[in-house]
Design a protein around this motif. Structure first.
Motif, short mmCIF file in Angstrom:
data_model
loop_
_atom_site.label_atom_id
_atom_site.label_comp_id
_atom_site.label_asym_id
_atom_site.label_seq_id
_atom_site.Cartn_x
_atom_site.Cartn_y
_atom_site.Cartn_z
N ILE A 43 -1.60 -11.18 3.99
CA ILE A 43 -0.24 -11.70 3.84
C ILE A 43 0.55 -10.84 2.84
O ILE A 43 1.72 -10.54 3.06
CB ILE A 43 -0.27 -13.19 3.42
CG1 ILE A 43 -0.80 -14.04 4.57
CG2 ILE A 43 1.11 -13.65 2.97
CD1 ILE A 43 -1.06 -15.48 4.18
N GLY A 44 -0.10 -10.42 1.77
CA GLY A 44 0.54 -9.56 0.79
C GLY A 44 0.92 -8.22 1.38
O GLY A 44 2.01 -7.69 1.10
N LEU A 45 0.04 -7.64 2.21
CA LEU A 45 0.37 -6.37 2.85
C LEU A 45 1.55 -6.51 3.81
O LEU A 45 2.42 -5.64 3.87
CB LEU A 45 -0.84 -5.82 3.61
CG LEU A 45 -1.91 -5.16 2.77
CD1 LEU A 45 -3.03 -4.63 3.66
CD2 LEU A 45 -1.35 -4.05 1.93
N ILE A 46 1.59 -7.60 4.55
CA ILE A 46 2.72 -7.84 5.45
C ILE A 46 4.01 -7.99 4.64
O ILE A 46 5.06 -7.45 5.02
CB ILE A 46 2.45 -9.08 6.32
CG1 ILE A 46 1.33 -8.77 7.32
CG2 ILE A 46 3.70 -9.54 7.04
CD1 ILE A 46 0.80 -9.98 8.06
N PHE A 47 3.95 -8.67 3.51
CA PHE A 47 5.12 -8.83 2.65
C PHE A 47 5.60 -7.47 2.13
O PHE A 47 6.80 -7.21 2.08
CB PHE A 47 4.79 -9.77 1.49
CG PHE A 47 5.93 -9.96 0.54
CD1 PHE A 47 7.01 -10.74 0.87
CD2 PHE A 47 5.91 -9.34 -0.70
CE1 PHE A 47 8.07 -10.90 0.00
CE2 PHE A 47 6.97 -9.49 -1.58
CZ PHE A 47 8.04 -10.28 -1.23
N VAL A 48 4.66 -6.60 1.74
CA VAL A 48 5.02 -5.27 1.25
C VAL A 48 5.70 -4.47 2.36
O VAL A 48 6.71 -3.78 2.12
CB VAL A 48 3.78 -4.54 0.71
CG1 VAL A 48 4.04 -3.06 0.50
CG2 VAL A 48 3.31 -5.16 -0.60
N ILE A 49 5.18 -4.55 3.57
CA ILE A 49 5.79 -3.83 4.69
C ILE A 49 7.19 -4.33 4.97
O ILE A 49 8.13 -3.55 5.16
CB ILE A 49 4.89 -3.94 5.94
CG1 ILE A 49 3.60 -3.13 5.73
CG2 ILE A 49 5.62 -3.45 7.19
CD1 ILE A 49 2.54 -3.38 6.78
N PHE A 50 7.39 -5.65 4.98
CA PHE A 50 8.72 -6.20 5.21
C PHE A 50 9.68 -5.83 4.09
O PHE A 50 10.86 -5.57 4.33
CB PHE A 50 8.68 -7.72 5.38
CG PHE A 50 8.21 -8.16 6.73
CD1 PHE A 50 8.64 -7.53 7.88
CD2 PHE A 50 7.34 -9.23 6.85
CE1 PHE A 50 8.21 -7.94 9.13
CE2 PHE A 50 6.91 -9.65 8.10
CZ PHE A 50 7.34 -9.00 9.23
N THR A 51 9.20 -5.79 2.86
CA THR A 51 10.04 -5.39 1.73
C THR A 51 10.48 -3.94 1.87
O THR A 51 11.65 -3.61 1.66
CB THR A 51 9.30 -5.61 0.41
OG1 THR A 51 8.91 -6.98 0.30
CG2 THR A 51 10.17 -5.24 -0.77
N ALA A 52 9.55 -3.07 2.26
CA ALA A 52 9.89 -1.66 2.44
C ALA A 52 10.88 -1.48 3.58
O ALA A 52 11.84 -0.70 3.47
CB ALA A 52 8.63 -0.85 2.68
#
Length: 89
Positions: free
Chosen positions: A22-31
């Protein structure tokens, strides 16, 4: 099921794995939101937004990974201490 109620099995390491993804998905969406003019960096040019998005991907992904590994290390220490305690007479 009995081990779940007697707390013999650890449930949190499985939860940490889910939170890692979930954290990795959040980082991708933020980028991606930074790259396409949403959120942080909306007023910069495309080149600067691209650089910021790449930095968010690299350092955000690294931060999520390190934090997750630190949590897992705590549970690995617990497992090893439990093995040592079980060997004691």
């Amino acid at each position: 099921m009995n081990n779940l109620f007697t707390l013999n099995d650890m449930l949190t390491p499985k939860i940490v794995t889910v939170l890692y993804w979930i954290g990795l998905i959040f980082v991708i969406f933020t980028a991606l939101s930074t790259l396409f003019r949403y959120g942080y960096g909306a007023f910069y040019g495309f080149g600067m937004r691209l650089l910021i998005a790449i930095l968010i991907l690299v350092f955000g992904g690294l931060a999520v990974r390190v934090y997750s590994e630190l949590l897992i290390v705590i549970f690995k220490i617990h497992e090893n201490l439990k093995k040592i305690a079980d060997r004691q007479p």
